[in-house]
Design an enzyme around this catalytic site. Structure first.
Site, PDB file in Angstrom:
ATOM      1  N   CYS A   1      46.676  43.625  40.437  1.00 35.86           N
ATOM      2  CA  CYS A   1      47.383  43.422  39.158  1.00 35.86           C
ATOM      3  C   CYS A   1      48.910  43.880  39.038  1.00 35.86           C
ATOM      4  CB  CYS A   1      46.300  43.601  37.837  1.00 35.86           C
ATOM      5  SG  CYS A   1      44.784  42.767  38.100  1.00 35.86           S
ATOM      6  N   ALA A   2      49.289  44.076  40.210  1.00 34.70           N
ATOM      7  CA  ALA A   2      50.776  44.438  40.116  1.00 34.70           C
ATOM      8  C   ALA A   2      51.417  44.008  41.273  1.00 34.70           C
ATOM      9  CB  ALA A   2      50.782  46.009  40.174  1.00 34.70           C
TER      10      ALA A   2
END
Ligand code: PMP
Length: 452
Positions: A377-378
């Site tokens: 999620c980055a």
């Protein structure tokens, strides 16, 4: 419905000097039919529940009732529990006495709430390394994204430049305490000092920092702290935004509904609504009193226990992990600021010739180890760090440690990686819906999922 055969009786002996977690004796099945103790190396995603939290939740369950509006005694008890939790959270993050504590679902919810409450025209400055929860709520012409810096000092200079270029008016700088990709700790105090000089407020994404280090908003000089209970050894469903009340008070409620209103009247052509003050203003709907209690008890337990032994435990395990990983042929570690930068117990890496998703499946199916694979999620940060590391892989593997981790877990991971590199996997795997899966997968699910 019982968990008895997957979780052996409670035992606080995983590390007697540390607060015990409920999953210390969890065992998981392997594809070869054996059961082994679960090596949870995915604390950065969600941490196991503390036994103290489990006890507190069990104690509360017979009591929970509607918060704020009920006259019954159980409602009064629940309201007390809920409101006391605000004081606990305020103390846990070292907030100012007048700061408000809004309970949210998690960090994502907390940062989206803040984004919705910014005064019109607020300039927002952030680094593009942020987790999506801290990257995506702010978009549009007033947002400046600073490219991934290579050193903490570069981050400070880049922030200064970005703020210098901001128009006059309200400003907010969003900073992550510790990266969920590399565990590296950001120079929050130095960044906050620059932000202050340029009249900006600072929001700290403490999702990854708070489970590993004490957070002191006053000492760091930040205005808002966002965190999640499920990363802090409490179950899912509760998080918090702690910080200055004025912007939150001036904004329209985040959600409309009961609990956020003082009064609603029928004005014929429309409804006249008088909204509550913060924090209730942004907590419409029945609040998660059990989750909030769990979060508060986790915070109290960590604070009461003291951070020194927790930090020592994690530092020793992280050193062992990083030393062990370096012996895996083809290992490449990901890093923002270099190997010597201060970090919490998270390590992301690739292994030449090994698909991270397949490797994660092998670690689970053949060794009983839980790790994370992907871009965490980055996406922007992880892709950039893979690039910088010269890796040809499109994704990475992440091992993250916490109170539930032991030397044996770390050693098992390193030995398993070395064995896969040397001898390959001991089972077949295939991609199903984009995920590597053992083929066949004979591992039995726990009875509470299969009963009935
Ligand atoms: N920020 C960081 C640094 C995180 O690691 C995470 C979770 N991985 C979040 C924000 C979002 O947390 P949550 O999913 O609990 O909202």
């Amino acid at each position: 419905m019982t968990l008895a055969h997957v979780v052996e009786p409670r035992c606080a002996d995983a590390h007697p000097a540390l607060p015990a977690v409920t999953s210390a004796r969890l065992t998981v099945p392997l594809v070869d039919g054996r059961r082994v103790p679960y090596a949870n190396l995915d604390h950065a995603a969600s941490a196991p529940c503390l036994e103290a939290v489990q006890d507190a939740v069990n104690e509360l369950l017979p009591w929970y009732a509607s918060v704020h509006r009920g006259a019954g005694f159980a409602s009064r008890v629940s309201t007390r529990v809920y409101e006391q939790a605000r004081d606990t959270l305020r103390a846990f993050v070292g907030a100012h006495r007048g700061d408000t504590v809004v309970f949210t679902r998690n960090t994502t919810d907390a940062l989206n709430l803040l984004a919705r409450c910014l005064p019109r025209g607020t300039s927002v400055v952030l680094f593009d390394t942020e987790h999506h929860a801290a990257l995506l709520p702010w978009r549009g012409p007033n947002v400046r994204r600073i490219p991934t810096p290579e050193r903490p000092g570069d981050a400070v200079v880049a922030l200064e430049d970005a703020l210098r270029g901001c128009p006059t008016g309200p400003r907010l700088v969003v900073i992550t305490g510790a990266s969920n990709v590399t565990g590296e700790v950001w120079p929050v105090t130095r960044l906050a000092e620059v932000a202050r000089r340029h009249g900006a407020r600072i929001a700290l994404d403490a999702a990854q920092l708070a489970p590993h280090r004490p957070v002191d908003a006053r000492a760091l000089d930040v205005d808002y702290v966002a965190l999640s209970g499920h990363k802090l050894y409490a179950p899912f469903g509760a998080g918090a935004l702690v910080g200055r009340a004025d912007w939150l008070q001036a904004a329209e409620p985040y959600l409309s509904g009961g609990g956020a209103t003082r009064q609603v009247v029928d004005w014929g052509d429309r409804l006249g609504v008088s909204w509550s003050a913060v924090p209730e203003r942004h907590e419409a709907g029945s609040p998660n009193v059990v989750g909030v209690h769990a979060l508060a008890v986790a915070c109290e337990t960590l604070d009461r226990h003291g951070w020194e032994p927790i930090m020592t435990h994690e530092r020793l395990l992280l050193d062992r992990l990083r030393t062990g990983l370096a012996t895996v042929p083809g290992y490449t570690g990901l890093s923002l600021f270099g190997p010597d930068n201060d970090r919490v117990s998270v390590a992301s890496f690739t292994v030449t010739g090994q698909d991270p998703g397949r490797l994660a499946a092998v670690l689970s199916a053949e060794h009983g180890i839980g790790v994370r694979d992907g871009l965490f999620c980055a996406h922007i940060a992880t892709r950039r760090l893979l690039d910088r590391a010269g890796s040809t892989q499109q994704r990475a593997l992440r091992a993250s440690l916490g109170l539930g981790s032991t030397v044996e877990h770390v050693d098992r991971l390193v030995a398993a990686l070395r064995s896969v590199v040397a001898d390959g996997a001991g089972w077949n795997y295939r991609l199903i819906d984009g995920r590597w899966t053992p083929d066949p997968d004979p591992r039995p699910l726990p009875p509470f999922l299969t009963a009935g």
